[in-house]
Design a protein around this motif. Structure first.
Motif, PDB file in Angstrom:
ATOM      1  N   TYR A   9     -51.795 -56.544 -34.159  1.00  0.00           N
ATOM      2  CA  TYR A   9     -50.792 -57.064 -33.218  1.00  0.00           C
ATOM      3  C   TYR A   9     -50.334 -58.480 -33.569  1.00  0.00           C
ATOM      4  O   TYR A   9     -49.545 -59.069 -32.823  1.00  0.00           O
ATOM      5  N   ASP A  10     -50.827 -59.018 -34.676  1.00  0.00           N
ATOM      6  CA  ASP A  10     -50.446 -60.365 -35.115  1.00  0.00           C
ATOM      7  C   ASP A  10     -50.685 -61.385 -34.007  1.00  0.00           C
ATOM      8  O   ASP A  10     -49.790 -62.149 -33.635  1.00  0.00           O
ATOM      9  N   LEU A  11     -51.903 -61.391 -33.471  1.00  0.00           N
ATOM     10  CA  LEU A  11     -52.239 -62.280 -32.361  1.00  0.00           C
ATOM     11  C   LEU A  11     -52.826 -63.597 -32.870  1.00  0.00           C
ATOM     12  O   LEU A  11     -53.429 -63.652 -33.943  1.00  0.00           O
ATOM     13  N   PRO A  12     -52.711 -64.650 -32.089  1.00  0.00           N
ATOM     14  CA  PRO A  12     -53.313 -65.932 -32.466  1.00  0.00           C
ATOM     15  C   PRO A  12     -54.836 -65.827 -32.547  1.00  0.00           C
ATOM     16  O   PRO A  12     -55.448 -65.012 -31.839  1.00  0.00           O
ATOM     17  N   PRO A  13     -55.465 -66.649 -33.360  1.00  0.00           N
ATOM     18  CA  PRO A  13     -56.919 -66.573 -33.509  1.00  0.00           C
ATOM     19  C   PRO A  13     -57.686 -66.926 -32.243  1.00  0.00           C
ATOM     20  O   PRO A  13     -58.851 -66.556 -32.104  1.00  0.00           O
ATOM     21  N   ASP A  14     -57.054 -67.669 -31.312  1.00  0.00           N
ATOM     22  CA  ASP A  14     -57.745 -68.051 -30.083  1.00  0.00           C
ATOM     23  C   ASP A  14     -57.437 -67.118 -28.918  1.00  0.00           C
ATOM     24  O   ASP A  14     -57.705 -67.439 -27.757  1.00  0.00           O
ATOM     25  N   THR A  15     -56.904 -65.931 -29.213  1.00  0.00           N
ATOM     26  CA  THR A  15     -56.635 -64.957 -28.143  1.00  0.00           C
ATOM     27  C   THR A  15     -57.939 -64.596 -27.439  1.00  0.00           C
ATOM     28  O   THR A  15     -58.895 -64.158 -28.083  1.00  0.00           O
ATOM     29  N   PRO A  16     -58.016 -64.787 -26.121  1.00  0.00           N
ATOM     30  CA  PRO A  16     -59.256 -64.446 -25.429  1.00  0.00           C
ATOM     31  C   PRO A  16     -59.536 -62.953 -25.417  1.00  0.00           C
ATOM     32  O   PRO A  16     -58.616 -62.129 -25.479  1.00  0.00           O
ATOM     33  N   VAL A  17     -60.819 -62.635 -25.354  1.00  0.00           N
ATOM     34  CA  VAL A  17     -61.291 -61.247 -25.358  1.00  0.00           C
ATOM     35  C   VAL A  17     -62.149 -61.037 -24.116  1.00  0.00           C
ATOM     36  O   VAL A  17     -62.969 -61.890 -23.764  1.00  0.00           O
ATOM     37  N   VAL A  18     -61.981 -59.893 -23.462  1.00  0.00           N
ATOM     38  CA  VAL A  18     -62.834 -59.535 -22.338  1.00  0.00           C
ATOM     39  C   VAL A  18     -63.388 -58.133 -22.540  1.00  0.00           C
ATOM     40  O   VAL A  18     -62.657 -57.219 -22.928  1.00  0.00           O
ATOM     41  N   LEU A  19     -64.699 -57.991 -22.347  1.00  0.00           N
ATOM     42  CA  LEU A  19     -65.358 -56.686 -22.380  1.00  0.00           C
ATOM     43  C   LEU A  19     -65.490 -56.175 -20.950  1.00  0.00           C
ATOM     44  O   LEU A  19     -65.827 -56.947 -20.041  1.00  0.00           O
ATOM     45  N   ILE A  20     -65.264 -54.900 -20.758  1.00  0.00           N
ATOM     46  CA  ILE A  20     -65.494 -54.263 -19.465  1.00  0.00           C
ATOM     47  C   ILE A  20     -66.524 -53.164 -19.692  1.00  0.00           C
ATOM     48  O   ILE A  20     -66.270 -52.206 -20.429  1.00  0.00           O
ATOM     49  N   GLY A  21     -67.716 -53.321 -19.090  1.00  0.00           N
ATOM     50  CA  GLY A  21     -68.784 -52.367 -19.329  1.00  0.00           C
ATOM     51  C   GLY A  21     -69.810 -52.362 -18.223  1.00  0.00           C
ATOM     52  O   GLY A  21     -69.770 -53.205 -17.319  1.00  0.00           O
ATOM     53  N   ASP A  22     -70.767 -51.446 -18.308  1.00  0.00           N
ATOM     54  CA  ASP A  22     -71.679 -51.198 -17.192  1.00  0.00           C
ATOM     55  C   ASP A  22     -73.131 -51.543 -17.467  1.00  0.00           C
ATOM     56  O   ASP A  22     -73.981 -51.303 -16.602  1.00  0.00           O
ATOM     57  N   THR A  23     -73.455 -52.099 -18.633  1.00  0.00           N
ATOM     58  CA  THR A  23     -74.860 -52.344 -18.943  1.00  0.00           C
ATOM     59  C   THR A  23     -75.126 -53.813 -19.278  1.00  0.00           C
ATOM     60  O   THR A  23     -74.222 -54.546 -19.680  1.00  0.00           O
ATOM     61  N   PRO A  24     -76.376 -54.247 -19.145  1.00  0.00           N
ATOM     62  CA  PRO A  24     -76.731 -55.594 -19.602  1.00  0.00           C
ATOM     63  C   PRO A  24     -76.422 -55.806 -21.081  1.00  0.00           C
ATOM     64  O   PRO A  24     -76.147 -56.944 -21.490  1.00  0.00           O
ATOM     65  N   ARG A  25     -76.450 -54.757 -21.890  1.00  0.00           N
ATOM     66  CA  ARG A  25     -76.091 -54.908 -23.304  1.00  0.00           C
ATOM     67  C   ARG A  25     -74.621 -55.291 -23.467  1.00  0.00           C
ATOM     68  O   ARG A  25     -74.266 -56.035 -24.388  1.00  0.00           O
ATOM     69  N   ASP A  26     -73.766 -54.770 -22.591  1.00  0.00           N
ATOM     70  CA  ASP A  26     -72.363 -55.194 -22.624  1.00  0.00           C
ATOM     71  C   ASP A  26     -72.255 -56.675 -22.296  1.00  0.00           C
ATOM     72  O   ASP A  26     -71.488 -57.408 -22.933  1.00  0.00           O
ATOM     73  N   VAL A  27     -73.000 -57.105 -21.300  1.00  0.00           N
ATOM     74  CA  VAL A  27     -72.975 -58.515 -20.906  1.00  0.00           C
ATOM     75  C   VAL A  27     -73.462 -59.395 -22.046  1.00  0.00           C
ATOM     76  O   VAL A  27     -72.827 -60.406 -22.398  1.00  0.00           O
ATOM     77  N   ARG A  28     -74.581 -59.019 -22.650  1.00  0.00           N
ATOM     78  CA  ARG A  28     -75.121 -59.816 -23.752  1.00  0.00           C
ATOM     79  C   ARG A  28     -74.197 -59.804 -24.958  1.00  0.00           C
ATOM     80  O   ARG A  28     -74.066 -60.823 -25.660  1.00  0.00           O
TER      81      ARG A  28
END
Length: 232
Positions: A161-180
């Motif tokens: 998508y030719d995005l800037p290097p500082d584009t924020p990322v968010v994970l959406i998940g249901d386990t502590p492993r997703d959080v970590r």
């Protein structure tokens, strides 16, 4: 600013009703020629790690990954009908995916422990696969480490998508492993208590935003828009 949204699949978007464990058992049997005595341990692990641990739990060295991947893919394809019959999309999943897909500047993809073929089977079973870009996500074949998948998906999406290097990322998940995984990779996280882990467990793992499910799409979108207005 754009926002990269990465979705877990099992127990976040869908309930597989035991089909995942059957896929792992079938793959193990196909590779070894005998049934598994001990079940797969999942809970946010990647397929590479799940199968490696499954072989070691049976006192065996894991074979080369190509054989395992082929067996997993075949087992998943054979169980798509069972998934349709027994599983379901979780409440709010379709609406949440649709809202993110329609939001200007947001790129929605997958970060899952499943191999790509089985991730597609699981989402396609409930008509969710067309609501995100699966081609640039990160999958269970990419690493044994879930946190490493964040960088894989981030790089693929930035290039696509030719995005800037500082584009924020968010994970959406249901386990502590997703959080970590989010913490270890410098990503944001929205934890969803729709699996076996309670809201308290997800908070204790470090999640500051924990939803009971994906039903309140408006609240989810307000939070995602707030992340898009910041620099990660």
């Amino acid at each position: 600013m754009p926002l990269i949204v990465l979705w877990d699949i099992d127990h976040t978007l869908i309930e597989n009703s035991g089909v995942s464990k059957e896929i792992y058992a079938a793959a193990f049997s196909a590779v070894t020629g005998h049934a598994a005595v001990r079940p797969a341990r999942t809970e946010g692990r990647t397929d590479r790690l799940i199968l490696a641990e499954m072989f070691r739990d049976h006192g065996m060295d894991p074979p080369e990954w190509g054989r395992i991947n082929q067996a997993l893919t075949a087992a998943g394809a054979a169980r798509e009908t069972a998934l349709v019959q027994r599983g379901r999309a979780l409440p709010g999943a379709r609406e949440a995916l649709g809202a993110v897909a329609a939001e200007p500047g947001m790129v929605s993809s997958v970060l899952t422990g499943n191999v790509y073929a089985n991730a597609r089977v699981k989402l396609r079973a409930f008509g969710l696969d067309t609501l995100l870009d699966m081609e640039c996500g990160a999958y269970g074949a990419d690493s044994t480490d879930r946190a490493a998948l964040v960088e894989v998906a981030r790089d693929r999406i930035r290039k696509a998508y030719d995005l800037p290097p500082d584009t924020p990322v968010v994970l959406i998940g249901d386990t502590p492993r997703d959080v970590r995984a989010a913490q270890d990779s410098g990503a944001h996280v929205v934890a969803v208590a729709s699996g076996i882990h309670s809201a308290d467990e997800l908070h204790d793992a470090g999640a500051t935003v924990v939803l009971p499910d994906l039903v309140d799409v408006a609240a989810l979108m307000r939070h995602l828009r707030s992340l898009a207005s910041t620099v990660s």
